[in-house]
Design an enzyme around this catalytic site. Structure first.
Site, PDB file in Angstrom:
ATOM      1  N   SER A 272      15.522  33.027   2.437  1.00  0.00           N
ATOM      2  CA  SER A 272      16.688  31.967   2.729  1.00  0.00           C
ATOM      3  C   SER A 272      17.815  32.689   2.059  1.00  0.00           C
ATOM      4  CB  SER A 272      16.163  30.791   1.989  1.00  0.00           C
ATOM      5  OG  SER A 272      17.181  29.667   2.063  1.00  0.00           O
ATOM      6  N   ASP A 446      12.943  26.789  12.471  1.00  0.00           N
ATOM      7  CA  ASP A 446      13.417  26.907  10.962  1.00  0.00           C
ATOM      8  C   ASP A 446      14.933  26.024  11.337  1.00  0.00           C
ATOM      9  OD1 ASP A 446      14.905  27.715   9.011  1.00  0.00           O
ATOM     10  OD2 ASP A 446      13.846  29.618   8.823  1.00  0.00           O
ATOM     11  N   HIS A 477      11.371  26.732   7.667  1.00  0.00           N
ATOM     12  CA  HIS A 477      11.927  27.456   6.400  1.00  0.00           C
ATOM     13  C   HIS A 477      11.213  27.440   5.290  1.00  0.00           C
ATOM     14  CE1 HIS A 477      15.767  29.310   5.385  1.00  0.00           C
ATOM     15  NE2 HIS A 477      15.642  28.455   4.305  1.00  0.00           N
TER      16      HIS A 477
END
Ligand SMILES: *[C@@H]1O[C@H](CO)[C@@H](O)[C@H](O)[C@H]1NC(C)=O
Ligand SMILES: *[C@@H]1O[C@H](CO)[C@@H](O)[C@H](O)[C@H]1NC(C)=O
Ligand SMILES: *[C@@H]1O[C@H](CO)[C@@H](O)[C@H](O)[C@H]1NC(C)=O
Ligand SMILES: *[C@@H]1O[C@H](CO)[C@@H](O)[C@H](O)[C@H]1NC(C)=O
Ligand SMILES: *[C@@H]1O[C@H](CO)[C@@H](O)[C@H](O)[C@H]1NC(C)=O
Length: 522
Positions: A272, A446, A477
């Site tokens: 991320s 995601d 995610h």
């Protein structure tokens, strides 16, 4: 007689506190309530707990009624029909706008309206691992750990954790092969070890013969200090992923190089925001393209156009910076606050685990995937995330969404930009300068890194290794960290990519940028 008075007094205090807490939870009438009174009475929470329990109403229900329901109704209903799914974005938008208007009308922070903070609960719990820090967890899993303190060029004091060798290593010396793991938004070094020795990526890498370093970004649980700034000032929280990419990441990499020798090559694995800062650093401080060996981006975030996360709801306000900072709180975005901690301690009592998840900003922003979710880990997850992030970082991401297709520095508005950058628009990160070999590992479900955006990034990378898409539609995610099947679906592939070209033959950078080692972006 004396006893009776005491009991009455106690009951009175308890009732009054309970009343105040309800008022606080509803965040409607707190204006007239002196803040110090609230703080004083929060010390009485043990009594409240007892009182509520003795009245046969579980504290959980109390919490659920007063805090959870507002959030849940803002999120997806957990029992959705086809119509609900198509209606969801509209519904969320409407709800969110209501909250914004409410907050504005009351001159309050947005999240004080959605969920009140600063209520100190003091309850017992039985699982000691909930309170453990990263090094304690690592020790409890039977591994050796180290903590290193690193000061950045702008004075932030970071703690970096390390698993120097595998569990049963006989030599007790660190392997040459080095990997630096960087967590994402609202995360910490704990992200990589929470699933335990069998499934945590840090342990899997350690057993595969790597010296594993676990970074912590400025502002999170382990890096909340500065040489001169107090962590409750705006100056401390006046940063976005840009500053992290310019100061934190270089400081950590330089430190590891110093420890291990300047000829060692570090593999970088980011999740991320851990990928955003890699791209931002490599495109601006280009000599790091030669320092690192390769980059592996889990759930990569650079462009943000097609995202589903509620962060996008903030995008429309991102022009009005002052307002947004006021709304979200100018400094820290949703700290790991007392309510969340309290909840995590009680998560074990909550049967429907969705109830707990809905209160956590990490899940609110990133979504979750029931089938890959290991419920056993929930209490410990909740006690570690959110680990802290600046509101400005959230706003920076919201700007990315608003300026779809531009991966750029923070936007201060035309005038502010001119002062800051000498140009009315912020500089974009020159992706074409990223010569480090990079692999992207993404998934279809995601909320933050959509196919379109990841593909767009991939085709622009000068030295791509591979774009791997996780072969499970629901994978999201956060699943890159904690999914039940992450080891088979992601880490096996990741190890394969890491091991490829260990000789470095196919990973040597053949493009010489030849720029001096300075930040070309000012
Ligand atoms: C709450 O209790 C703690 C410890 O007993 C004490 O240090 C603190 O000053 C108290 N806070 C208030 C506002 O009374
Ligand atoms: C799901 O929805 C049905 C009707 O729409 C309702 O009767 C049921 O209680 C709901 N289940 C849950 C778990 O909310
Ligand atoms: C480490 O050694 C113990 C005891 O000999 C053994 O049970 C365990 O499986 C070993 N762990 C690893 C990861 O090799
Ligand atoms: C916040 O950071 C920006 C960019 O570094 C800087 O221009 C500004 O002066 C800072 N503001 C404060 C109050 O520190
Ligand atoms: C869930 O996590 C617990 C605790 O680490 C672990 O013992 C268990 O095997 C995990 N379950 C699955 C299905 O991975």
């Amino acid at each position: 007689m004396r006893v009776r008075i005491d009991v009455n007094m106690k009951l009175y205090i308890v009732l009054f506190t309970f009343f105040i807490l309800i008022q606080c939870s509803q965040s409607r009438y707190t204006d007239w309530l002196p803040q110090n009174l609230v703080t004083t009475f929060t010390n009485k929470t043990t009594q409240i707990t007892d009182y509520v329990r003795s009245k046969g109403r579980s504290i959980k229900q109390f919490y659920v009624d007063n805090v959870k329901n507002p959030i849940v109704s803002y999120l997806t209903p957990n029992n959705q029909t086809e119509e609900d799914i198509t209606e969801r974005p509209e519904r969320m938008k409407r709800k969110f706008n209501d909250y914004v208007e409410d907050a504005q009308a009351q001159d309050k922070k947005l999240f004080d309206v959605i969920a009140p903070e600063s209520i100190q609960y003091d309850c017992n719990d039985n699982d000691p691992s909930i309170h453990m820090t990263t090094p304690q967890l690592i020790a409890s899993h039977g591994y050796t750990s180290e903590s290193h303190t690193i000061v950045t060029s702008d004075g932030y004091i970071l703690t970096v954790h390390r698993i120097p060798h595998s569990k049963n290593s006989t030599t007790k010396t660190s392997p040459r092969k080095t990997v630096l793991l960087h967590h994402g938004l609202l995360g910490s070094s704990a992200d990589w070890i929470i699933p335990g020795p069998q499934k945590g990526l840090a342990y899997i890498l350690s057993e595969a013969g790597y010296d594993v370093w676990l970074a912590n970004v400025r502002g999170n649980t382990y890096s909340r200090a500065h040489v001169s700034l107090n962590s409750d000032t705006f100056e401390f929280w006046n940063f976005t992923f840009h500053e992290v990419s310019q100061h934190d990441l270089p400081a950590v990499i330089d430190y590891i190089m110093e420890k291990k020798g300047w000829d060692s090559k570090i593999n970088y694995i980011g999740h991320s925001m851990g990928t955003t800062i890699l791209f931002a650093m490599l495109s601006t401080k280009t000599h790091y393209n030669k320092v690192l060996r390769a980059g592996f981006a889990l759930a990569p975030v650079a462009y943000m156009t097609h995202i589903e996360s509620p962060i996008r709801l903030l995008a429309k306000y991102s022009n009005n910076l002052e307002y947004l900072l006021k709304l979200l709180g100018a400094n820290e975005f949703l700290p790991q606050n007392a309510v969340l901690r309290w909840l995590s301690k009680h998560a074990c009592e909550i049967n429907k685990f969705e109830e707990a998840i809905c209160e956590n900003s990490m899940f609110v922003l990133c979504g979750h995937d029931q089938r890959q979710f290991n419920k056993t880990l929930l209490p410990i997850m909740l006690s570690h995330v959110p680990a802290g992030a600046s509101t400005k970082t959230l706003v920076h991401y919201a700007q990315e969404i608003k300026n779809a297709g531009r991966f750029q520095q923070f936007d201060y508005g035309p005038e502010g930009n001119f002062r800051q950058y000498g140009n009315i628009s912020p500089p974009q990160y020159p992706i074409h300068k990223i010569t480090l070999p990079i692999a992207l590992l993404s998934s279809e479900n995601d909320w933050l890194a959509s196919d379109v955006d990841v593909t767009n990034l991939y085709v622009q990378l000068p030295n791509p290794i591979e774009h791997y898409i996780v072969p499970l539609k629901e994978f999201n995610h956060i699943d890159f960290l904690w999914a039940i099947d992450a080891p088979t679906l992601v880490y096996a592939k990741l190890l394969e990519l890491l091991e490829e070209g260990t000789s470095d033959s196919n990973l040597i950078n053949d493009i010489d940028i030849g720029l001096p080692i300075v930040n070309d972006l000012i």
